[in-house]
Motif scaffolding. Structure first.
Motif, PDB file in Angstrom:
ATOM      1  N   VAL A 187       1.077  -1.081   0.299  1.00 51.45           N
ATOM      2  CA  VAL A 187       0.006   0.098  -0.075  1.00 51.45           C
ATOM      3  C   VAL A 187       0.663   0.931  -0.291  1.00 51.45           C
ATOM      4  CG1 VAL A 187      -1.884  -1.357   0.967  1.00 51.45           C
ATOM      5  CG2 VAL A 187       0.091   0.005   2.596  1.00 51.45           C
ATOM      6  N   GLY A 188       2.027   0.950  -0.015  1.00 53.58           N
ATOM      7  CA  GLY A 188       3.087   2.270  -0.097  1.00 53.58           C
ATOM      8  C   GLY A 188       3.999   1.976  -0.189  1.00 53.58           C
ATOM      9  N   ILE A 189       5.317   2.568  -0.671  1.00 58.28           N
ATOM     10  CA  ILE A 189       6.586   2.121  -0.900  1.00 58.28           C
ATOM     11  C   ILE A 189       7.507   3.396  -1.354  1.00 58.28           C
ATOM     12  CG2 ILE A 189       6.145   2.379  -3.794  1.00 58.28           C
ATOM     13  CD1 ILE A 189       8.078  -0.389  -3.706  1.00 58.28           C
ATOM     14  N   ALA A 190       9.214   3.042  -0.752  1.00 62.12           N
ATOM     15  CA  ALA A 190       9.785   3.848  -1.126  1.00 62.12           C
ATOM     16  C   ALA A 190      10.841   3.717  -1.257  1.00 62.12           C
ATOM     17  CB  ALA A 190      10.902   4.398   0.543  1.00 62.12           C
ATOM     18  N   ALA A 191      11.912   4.833  -2.707  1.00 62.55           N
ATOM     19  CA  ALA A 191      12.295   4.366  -3.482  1.00 62.55           C
ATOM     20  C   ALA A 191      13.598   3.490  -2.883  1.00 62.55           C
ATOM     21  CB  ALA A 191      12.935   5.646  -4.306  1.00 62.55           C
ATOM     22  N   VAL A 192      14.092   3.793  -2.234  1.00 60.36           N
ATOM     23  CA  VAL A 192      15.131   2.769  -1.443  1.00 60.36           C
ATOM     24  C   VAL A 192      14.620   1.002  -1.371  1.00 60.36           C
ATOM     25  CG1 VAL A 192      13.978   2.957   1.219  1.00 60.36           C
ATOM     26  CG2 VAL A 192      16.607   2.989   0.521  1.00 60.36           C
ATOM     27  N   GLN A 193      13.442   1.031  -1.475  1.00 62.53           N
ATOM     28  CA  GLN A 193      12.895  -0.637  -1.363  1.00 62.53           C
ATOM     29  C   GLN A 193      13.335  -0.822  -3.034  1.00 62.53           C
ATOM     30  OE1 GLN A 193       9.091   0.416   1.186  1.00 62.53           O
ATOM     31  NE2 GLN A 193       9.637  -1.505   1.143  1.00 62.53           N
ATOM     32  N   VAL A 194      13.289   0.319  -3.409  1.00 65.86           N
ATOM     33  CA  VAL A 194      13.961  -0.757  -5.368  1.00 65.86           C
ATOM     34  C   VAL A 194      14.999  -0.490  -5.100  1.00 65.86           C
ATOM     35  CG1 VAL A 194      11.182  -1.332  -5.939  1.00 65.86           C
ATOM     36  CG2 VAL A 194      12.734   1.098  -6.287  1.00 65.86           C
ATOM     37  N   ILE A 199       8.387   9.076  -3.104  1.00 69.63           N
ATOM     38  CA  ILE A 199       7.171   7.637  -2.428  1.00 69.63           C
ATOM     39  C   ILE A 199       6.319   7.551  -3.331  1.00 69.63           C
ATOM     40  CG2 ILE A 199       5.700   7.774  -0.097  1.00 69.63           C
ATOM     41  CD1 ILE A 199       7.546   8.783   1.466  1.00 69.63           C
ATOM     42  N   ILE A 200       5.282   6.711  -2.985  1.00 72.55           N
ATOM     43  CA  ILE A 200       3.867   6.215  -3.007  1.00 72.55           C
ATOM     44  C   ILE A 200       3.251   5.789  -2.503  1.00 72.55           C
ATOM     45  CG2 ILE A 200       2.949   5.274  -5.306  1.00 72.55           C
ATOM     46  CD1 ILE A 200       5.208   5.573  -7.521  1.00 72.55           C
ATOM     47  N   ILE A 201       2.432   6.095  -2.003  1.00 76.37           N
ATOM     48  CA  ILE A 201       1.014   5.375  -1.814  1.00 76.37           C
ATOM     49  C   ILE A 201       0.177   4.931  -2.315  1.00 76.37           C
ATOM     50  CG2 ILE A 201      -0.674   5.424   0.938  1.00 76.37           C
ATOM     51  CD1 ILE A 201       2.336   7.400   1.249  1.00 76.37           C
ATOM     52  N   GLU A 202      -0.756   3.998  -2.029  1.00 72.52           N
ATOM     53  CA  GLU A 202      -2.207   4.181  -2.479  1.00 72.52           C
ATOM     54  C   GLU A 202      -3.348   4.586  -1.790  1.00 72.52           C
ATOM     55  OE1 GLU A 202      -3.927   0.230  -4.442  1.00 72.52           O
ATOM     56  OE2 GLU A 202      -4.138   0.226  -2.408  1.00 72.52           O
ATOM     57  N   LEU A 203      -3.999   5.135  -2.625  1.00 70.90           N
ATOM     58  CA  LEU A 203      -5.256   5.936  -1.928  1.00 70.90           C
ATOM     59  C   LEU A 203      -6.354   5.262  -1.869  1.00 70.90           C
ATOM     60  CD1 LEU A 203      -4.760   9.932  -3.851  1.00 70.90           C
ATOM     61  CD2 LEU A 203      -4.357   8.957  -0.706  1.00 70.90           C
ATOM     62  N   GLU A 204      -6.607   4.926  -2.766  1.00 72.22           N
ATOM     63  CA  GLU A 204      -7.378   4.182  -2.904  1.00 72.22           C
ATOM     64  C   GLU A 204      -7.517   3.006  -4.877  1.00 72.22           C
ATOM     65  OE1 GLU A 204     -11.826   5.671  -4.576  1.00 72.22           O
ATOM     66  OE2 GLU A 204     -10.150   7.442  -2.736  1.00 72.22           O
ATOM     67  N   GLU A 205      -7.907   2.610  -4.525  1.00 72.88           N
ATOM     68  CA  GLU A 205      -8.098   0.952  -5.940  1.00 72.88           C
ATOM     69  C   GLU A 205      -7.592   2.414  -7.156  1.00 72.88           C
ATOM     70  OE1 GLU A 205      -9.411  -2.834  -5.447  1.00 72.88           O
ATOM     71  OE2 GLU A 205      -7.741  -2.839  -6.959  1.00 72.88           O
ATOM     72  N   ALA A 231      -2.530  -1.257  13.180  1.00 74.27           N
ATOM     73  CA  ALA A 231      -0.647  -2.584  13.431  1.00 74.27           C
ATOM     74  C   ALA A 231      -0.500  -2.198  11.089  1.00 74.27           C
ATOM     75  CB  ALA A 231      -1.817  -3.619  12.360  1.00 74.27           C
ATOM     76  N   GLU A 232       0.535  -2.736  11.513  1.00 77.14           N
ATOM     77  CA  GLU A 232       2.079  -1.748  10.261  1.00 77.14           C
ATOM     78  C   GLU A 232       3.118  -2.917   9.732  1.00 77.14           C
ATOM     79  OE1 GLU A 232       4.322   1.510  10.078  1.00 77.14           O
ATOM     80  OE2 GLU A 232       2.802   2.685  11.944  1.00 77.14           O
ATOM     81  N   GLY A 233       2.825  -3.266   8.914  1.00 79.78           N
ATOM     82  CA  GLY A 233       3.516  -4.230   7.966  1.00 79.78           C
ATOM     83  C   GLY A 233       4.859  -3.777   6.633  1.00 79.78           C
ATOM     84  N   CYS A 234       5.347  -4.065   5.785  1.00 75.62           N
ATOM     85  CA  CYS A 234       6.384  -3.502   5.964  1.00 75.62           C
ATOM     86  C   CYS A 234       6.904  -4.549   3.875  1.00 75.62           C
ATOM     87  CB  CYS A 234       7.584  -2.965   6.360  1.00 75.62           C
ATOM     88  SG  CYS A 234       8.955  -2.269   4.457  1.00 75.62           S
ATOM     89  N   CYS A 266       3.691   8.132   7.985  1.00 72.19           N
ATOM     90  CA  CYS A 266       4.832   8.946   8.771  1.00 72.19           C
ATOM     91  C   CYS A 266       5.923   6.622   8.219  1.00 72.19           C
ATOM     92  CB  CYS A 266       4.353   8.377   9.571  1.00 72.19           C
ATOM     93  SG  CYS A 266       3.917  10.437  10.500  1.00 72.19           S
ATOM     94  N   HIS A 267       5.156   6.109   8.013  1.00 77.02           N
ATOM     95  CA  HIS A 267       6.185   4.930   8.007  1.00 77.02           C
ATOM     96  C   HIS A 267       6.984   5.053   6.433  1.00 77.02           C
ATOM     97  CE1 HIS A 267       6.327   0.120   7.341  1.00 77.02           C
ATOM     98  NE2 HIS A 267       6.933   0.878   5.889  1.00 77.02           N
ATOM     99  N   GLU A 268       6.437   5.197   5.437  1.00 75.71           N
ATOM    100  CA  GLU A 268       7.153   5.782   3.835  1.00 75.71           C
ATOM    101  C   GLU A 268       8.243   6.475   4.051  1.00 75.71           C
ATOM    102  OE1 GLU A 268       7.398   3.519   2.270  1.00 75.71           O
ATOM    103  OE2 GLU A 268       5.444   2.390   3.002  1.00 75.71           O
ATOM    104  N   MET A 269       7.881   7.568   4.804  1.00 73.80           N
ATOM    105  CA  MET A 269       8.976   8.891   5.490  1.00 73.80           C
ATOM    106  C   MET A 269      10.186   8.119   6.307  1.00 73.80           C
ATOM    107  SD  MET A 269       7.008  12.098   5.650  1.00 73.80           S
ATOM    108  CE  MET A 269       8.313  13.608   5.475  1.00 73.80           C
ATOM    109  N   ASP A 270      10.034   7.793   6.783  1.00 72.72           N
ATOM    110  CA  ASP A 270      11.030   7.083   7.806  1.00 72.72           C
ATOM    111  C   ASP A 270      12.316   6.349   6.956  1.00 72.72           C
ATOM    112  OD1 ASP A 270      10.559   7.622  10.061  1.00 72.72           O
ATOM    113  OD2 ASP A 270       9.580   6.063  11.325  1.00 72.72           O
ATOM    114  N   HIS A 271      11.519   5.479   5.887  1.00 72.81           N
ATOM    115  CA  HIS A 271      12.345   4.400   4.887  1.00 72.81           C
ATOM    116  C   HIS A 271      12.955   5.925   4.278  1.00 72.81           C
ATOM    117  CE1 HIS A 271      10.886   0.179   4.735  1.00 72.81           C
ATOM    118  NE2 HIS A 271       9.694   1.159   4.034  1.00 72.81           N
ATOM    119  N   LEU A 272      13.146   7.145   4.147  1.00 75.91           N
ATOM    120  CA  LEU A 272      13.908   7.739   3.522  1.00 75.91           C
ATOM    121  C   LEU A 272      15.534   8.230   4.471  1.00 75.91           C
ATOM    122  CD1 LEU A 272      11.284  10.266   2.124  1.00 75.91           C
ATOM    123  CD2 LEU A 272      12.354   8.382   1.059  1.00 75.91           C
ATOM    124  N   ASP A 273      14.744   7.604   5.829  1.00 72.40           N
ATOM    125  CA  ASP A 273      15.766   7.700   6.911  1.00 72.40           C
ATOM    126  C   ASP A 273      16.538   6.803   7.315  1.00 72.40           C
ATOM    127  OD1 ASP A 273      15.657  10.959   6.787  1.00 72.40           O
ATOM    128  OD2 ASP A 273      14.280  11.306   7.225  1.00 72.40           O
TER     129      ASP A 273
END
Ligand code: NI
Length: 158
Positions: free
Chosen positions: A45-52, A59-65, A86-89, A130-137
């Motif tokens: 439901v979200g991804i930061a560039a560092v994850q690729v 960052i990209i976040i899915e708002l709705e389908e 709850a969170e996952g990644c 917040c979850h995705e912004m943490d990835h940037l750091d």
């Protein structure tokens, strides 16, 4: 658009600080489109560039389908409240835990064309931002709770 490999917990890249996007050019468009394709394929439901594996503040976040929010070089202007949920990644497959996050955030960022914008998010969306912004750091949700730290220890990763 291509699917890229997701960097997972234990890989040092995830711990590095991403650099600001300086050029709003074709390579950014390709990166964002690839991030989106990868996120959709992996059912995130979200991804930061560092994850690729790209250390840029995107960052990209899915708002709705079918609707997505692209956030480049974000800054937090304001936060309010705190709530645990709850969170996952995608980078920590198979593990979920409750994480405290602000209930409200106000962000300033850029879109893919380099236009600055501000937006407000609450509850679930504030959590995603917040979850995705943490990835940037270089911060992962498993760093933020006792349960997450225990998971890292048990799996021998930092
Ligand atoms: Ni994540």
């Amino acid at each position: 658009m291509a699917t890229r490999k997701i960097v997972v917990l234990g890989n040092d890249t995830l711990r590095k600080k991403s650099k600001p996007v300086l050029a709003f050019d074709e390579s950014l468009v390709v990166l964002l489109d690839d991030m989106k394709t990868t996120m959709i394929e992996r059912k995130g439901v979200g991804i930061a560039a560092v994850q690729v594996g790209v250390l840029r503040r995107a960052i990209i976040i899915e708002l709705e389908e079918g609707e997505y929010l692209e956030i480049i070089n974000p800054q937090i202007l304001k936060t309010k409240g705190k709530v645990s949920d709850a969170e996952g990644c995608l980078s920590v497959p198979g593990f979920y835990c409750d994480v405290p996050r602000p209930r409200y955030v106000k962000i300033r960022a850029f879109d893919r064309n380099g236009n600055e914008f501000e937006f407000e998010a609450e509850d679930y969306l504030a959590r995603c931002v917040c979850h995705e912004m943490d990835h940037l750091d270089g911060v992962l949700f498993v760093d933020l709770t006792e349960e997450g730290r225990k998971y890292k220890k048990e799996n021998g990763v930092i």
